[in-house]
Design a protein around this motif. Structure first.
Motif, PDB file in Angstrom:
ATOM      1  N   CYS A  94       5.417  26.580  45.337  1.00  0.00           N
ATOM      2  CA  CYS A  94       5.396  27.662  44.170  1.00  0.00           C
ATOM      3  C   CYS A  94       4.127  27.839  43.272  1.00  0.00           C
ATOM      4  O   CYS A  94       3.758  26.811  42.896  1.00  0.00           O
ATOM      5  N   THR A  95       4.116  29.125  42.925  1.00  0.00           N
ATOM      6  CA  THR A  95       3.174  29.311  41.781  1.00  0.00           C
ATOM      7  C   THR A  95       3.590  30.503  40.940  1.00  0.00           C
ATOM      8  O   THR A  95       4.479  31.120  41.384  1.00  0.00           O
ATOM      9  N   SER A 154       3.359  34.402  39.148  1.00  0.00           N
ATOM     10  CA  SER A 154       2.962  35.532  39.544  1.00  0.00           C
ATOM     11  C   SER A 154       1.829  35.768  38.934  1.00  0.00           C
ATOM     12  O   SER A 154       0.966  36.368  39.851  1.00  0.00           O
ATOM     13  N   TYR A 187       3.299  38.556  47.650  1.00  0.00           N
ATOM     14  CA  TYR A 187       2.005  38.013  47.598  1.00  0.00           C
ATOM     15  C   TYR A 187       0.578  38.911  47.573  1.00  0.00           C
ATOM     16  O   TYR A 187      -0.395  38.447  47.354  1.00  0.00           O
ATOM     17  N   TYR A 211       0.828  40.729  43.523  1.00  0.00           N
ATOM     18  CA  TYR A 211       0.024  40.004  42.523  1.00  0.00           C
ATOM     19  C   TYR A 211      -1.517  39.931  42.957  1.00  0.00           C
ATOM     20  O   TYR A 211      -1.814  39.120  44.150  1.00  0.00           O
ATOM     21  N   ILE A 235      -2.789  33.153  43.623  1.00  0.00           N
ATOM     22  CA  ILE A 235      -1.970  33.412  44.612  1.00  0.00           C
ATOM     23  C   ILE A 235      -2.368  33.259  46.033  1.00  0.00           C
ATOM     24  O   ILE A 235      -1.906  32.618  46.689  1.00  0.00           O
ATOM     25  N   ILE A 255       6.822  32.562  45.117  1.00  0.00           N
ATOM     26  CA  ILE A 255       6.343  33.096  43.536  1.00  0.00           C
ATOM     27  C   ILE A 255       7.392  33.039  42.505  1.00  0.00           C
ATOM     28  O   ILE A 255       8.245  33.523  42.679  1.00  0.00           O
ATOM     29  N   SER A 287       8.226  34.991  39.396  1.00  0.00           N
ATOM     30  CA  SER A 287       8.181  36.258  38.839  1.00  0.00           C
ATOM     31  C   SER A 287       9.166  36.330  37.557  1.00  0.00           C
ATOM     32  O   SER A 287      10.286  35.987  37.850  1.00  0.00           O
ATOM     33  N   ALA A 297       7.518  34.738  49.154  1.00  0.00           N
ATOM     34  CA  ALA A 297       6.051  35.350  48.713  1.00  0.00           C
ATOM     35  C   ALA A 297       6.111  36.725  49.383  1.00  0.00           C
ATOM     36  O   ALA A 297       5.339  37.759  49.388  1.00  0.00           O
TER      37      ALA A 297
END
Length: 116
Positions: free
Chosen positions: A11-12, A14, A28, A31, A36, A50, A52, A60
């Motif tokens: 996970c990252t 947004s 994906y 963003y 990303i 992601i 958000s 994603a």
């Protein structure tokens, strides 16, 4: 729990730069931040999600519309509960979270994820 598969994800966050087209597109692609692309490329065998501010913890490839929303400090608790419920529904137990240490805009997202 025996017999129930638990999921590990990558996970990252947004990011604020988005593709402005009105039509829905996978998160994906919506963003357009470089992190990303980098995190998605390194996710390997793990599902890529992601975080958000508007949608919470999303796959994603989820189709989303353009929006303008930033998670703020006084909404962190409420957001964390939403993410916790999303994790429970998807049986997510482990999150490999990629973030930029010391980046102030990401702090609220990191706190919310830790609370969840």
């Amino acid at each position: 729990m025996f017999g129930i598969k638990h999921t590990e994800i990558v996970c990252t966050v947004s990011g604020s730069c988005k593709d402005k087209h009105a039509h829905p597109m996978p998160a994906y692609r919506r963003y357009v931040e470089s992190h990303i692309v980098q995190v998605r490329a390194h996710a390997g065998r793990y599902p890529f999600y992601i975080l958000s501010g508007l949608y919470g913890l999303i796959p994603a490839d989820k189709m989303i519309r353009n929006y303008d929303y930033v998670l703020v400090e006084d909404k962190v608790g409420e957001f964390a509960e939403r993410v916790r419920l999303q994790m429970a529904r998807r049986r997510i137990r482990t999150i490999l979270y990629s973030h930029a240490p010391g980046t102030t805009d990401w702090g609220v997202y990191t706190r919310a994820l830790n609370m969840a």
